[in-house]
Design a protein around this motif. Structure first.
Motif, PDB file in Angstrom:
ATOM      1  N   LEU A  25       0.828  -1.195   0.000  1.00  0.00           N
ATOM      2  CA  LEU A  25       0.000   0.000   0.000  1.00  0.00           C
ATOM      3  C   LEU A  25       0.864   1.247   0.000  1.00  0.00           C
ATOM      4  CD1 LEU A  25      -0.200   1.636   2.973  1.00  0.00           C
ATOM      5  CD2 LEU A  25      -1.099  -0.584   3.613  1.00  0.00           C
ATOM      6  N   VAL A  26       0.262   2.323  -0.469  1.00  0.00           N
ATOM      7  CA  VAL A  26       0.851   3.653  -0.369  1.00  0.00           C
ATOM      8  C   VAL A  26      -0.144   4.486   0.439  1.00  0.00           C
ATOM      9  CG1 VAL A  26       1.608   5.710  -1.611  1.00  0.00           C
ATOM     10  CG2 VAL A  26       2.071   3.444  -2.569  1.00  0.00           C
ATOM     11  N   PRO A  27       0.244   4.922   1.638  1.00  0.00           N
ATOM     12  CA  PRO A  27      -0.680   5.644   2.514  1.00  0.00           C
ATOM     13  C   PRO A  27      -0.745   7.136   2.191  1.00  0.00           C
ATOM     14  CG  PRO A  27       1.378   5.277   3.659  1.00  0.00           C
ATOM     15  CD  PRO A  27       1.513   4.634   2.302  1.00  0.00           C
ATOM     16  N   LEU A  28      -1.595   7.518   1.264  1.00  0.00           N
ATOM     17  CA  LEU A  28      -1.769   8.934   0.940  1.00  0.00           C
ATOM     18  C   LEU A  28      -2.631   9.639   1.987  1.00  0.00           C
ATOM     19  CD1 LEU A  28      -2.347   8.704  -2.918  1.00  0.00           C
ATOM     20  CD2 LEU A  28      -0.210   9.157  -1.684  1.00  0.00           C
ATOM     21  N   CYS A  29      -3.518   8.908   2.620  1.00  0.00           N
ATOM     22  CA  CYS A  29      -4.430   9.462   3.618  1.00  0.00           C
ATOM     23  C   CYS A  29      -3.686   9.727   4.929  1.00  0.00           C
ATOM     24  CB  CYS A  29      -5.566   8.473   3.859  1.00  0.00           C
ATOM     25  SG  CYS A  29      -6.615   8.897   5.257  1.00  0.00           S
ATOM     26  N   PRO A  30      -3.782  10.935   5.492  1.00  0.00           N
ATOM     27  CA  PRO A  30      -3.106  11.245   6.757  1.00  0.00           C
ATOM     28  C   PRO A  30      -3.537  10.339   7.908  1.00  0.00           C
ATOM     29  CG  PRO A  30      -3.915  13.263   5.726  1.00  0.00           C
ATOM     30  CD  PRO A  30      -4.459  12.115   4.926  1.00  0.00           C
ATOM     31  N   PHE A  31      -4.797   9.930   7.934  1.00  0.00           N
ATOM     32  CA  PHE A  31      -5.274   9.048   9.010  1.00  0.00           C
ATOM     33  C   PHE A  31      -4.589   7.685   8.921  1.00  0.00           C
ATOM     34  CE2 PHE A  31      -8.082   5.985  11.016  1.00  0.00           C
ATOM     35  CZ  PHE A  31      -8.368   6.606  12.222  1.00  0.00           C
ATOM     36  N   VAL A  32      -4.461   7.156   7.708  1.00  0.00           N
ATOM     37  CA  VAL A  32      -3.790   5.868   7.512  1.00  0.00           C
ATOM     38  C   VAL A  32      -2.311   5.993   7.890  1.00  0.00           C
ATOM     39  CG1 VAL A  32      -3.131   4.098   5.836  1.00  0.00           C
ATOM     40  CG2 VAL A  32      -5.428   5.096   5.760  1.00  0.00           C
ATOM     41  N   ARG A  33      -1.663   7.093   7.484  1.00  0.00           N
ATOM     42  CA  ARG A  33      -0.248   7.296   7.851  1.00  0.00           C
ATOM     43  C   ARG A  33      -0.088   7.319   9.365  1.00  0.00           C
ATOM     44  NH1 ARG A  33       0.021  11.189   3.562  1.00  0.00           N
ATOM     45  NH2 ARG A  33       0.094  12.854   5.083  1.00  0.00           N
ATOM     46  N   ALA A  34      -0.987   8.010  10.066  1.00  0.00           N
ATOM     47  CA  ALA A  34      -0.918   8.065  11.531  1.00  0.00           C
ATOM     48  C   ALA A  34      -1.145   6.672  12.125  1.00  0.00           C
ATOM     49  CB  ALA A  34      -1.949   9.055  12.069  1.00  0.00           C
ATOM     50  N   TYR A  35      -2.074   5.930  11.588  1.00  0.00           N
ATOM     51  CA  TYR A  35      -2.340   4.569  12.069  1.00  0.00           C
ATOM     52  C   TYR A  35      -1.103   3.693  11.903  1.00  0.00           C
ATOM     53  CZ  TYR A  35      -4.325  -0.060  12.547  1.00  0.00           C
ATOM     54  OH  TYR A  35      -4.564  -1.346  12.951  1.00  0.00           O
TER      55      TYR A  35
END
Length: 107
Positions: free
Chosen positions: A72-82
């Protein structure tokens, strides 16, 4: 909550959905590319905010991606924080120099 939350992939809409019974409580929008999925945006219905459902949603999406052998590539800030919280998920992240990361910045 009346029922246990469940996460399903809705490939026609390009999103993972979090369901509580017959109510869609949240979603993670994505874009698929060969061998990798870009997680673009996460949202939880305001009626369900504060119940930890965003984390359940992302965890379900990551479990599905892992099971399918995708990165995956986490473009979403919420996913990056998770992804910063459970370090055992870091192996799912595809290296992409175009994606901003927090590496190298002072805390």
């Amino acid at each position: 909550m009346p029922t246990e939350p469940r996460v399903t992939d809705n490939p026609r809409a390009s999103r993972y959905e979090l369901w509580l019974g017959t109510t869609r409580a949240g979603l993670v929008e994505y874009r698929s590319e060969p061998g990798v999925v870009l997680l673009v945006h996460t949202e939880v219905d305001p009626a369900f905010v504060g119940q930890g459902l965003g984390e359940r949603l992302v965890a379900g999406a990551l479990a599905d991606l892992r099971g399918r052998g995708l990165k995956l590539v986490p473009l979403c800030p919420f996913v990056r924080a998770y992804l910063r919280r459970p370090p055992d998920q870091a192996d799912l992240v595809a290296g992409d120099p175009a994606v901003p990361s927090d590496h190298g910045h002072p805390s």
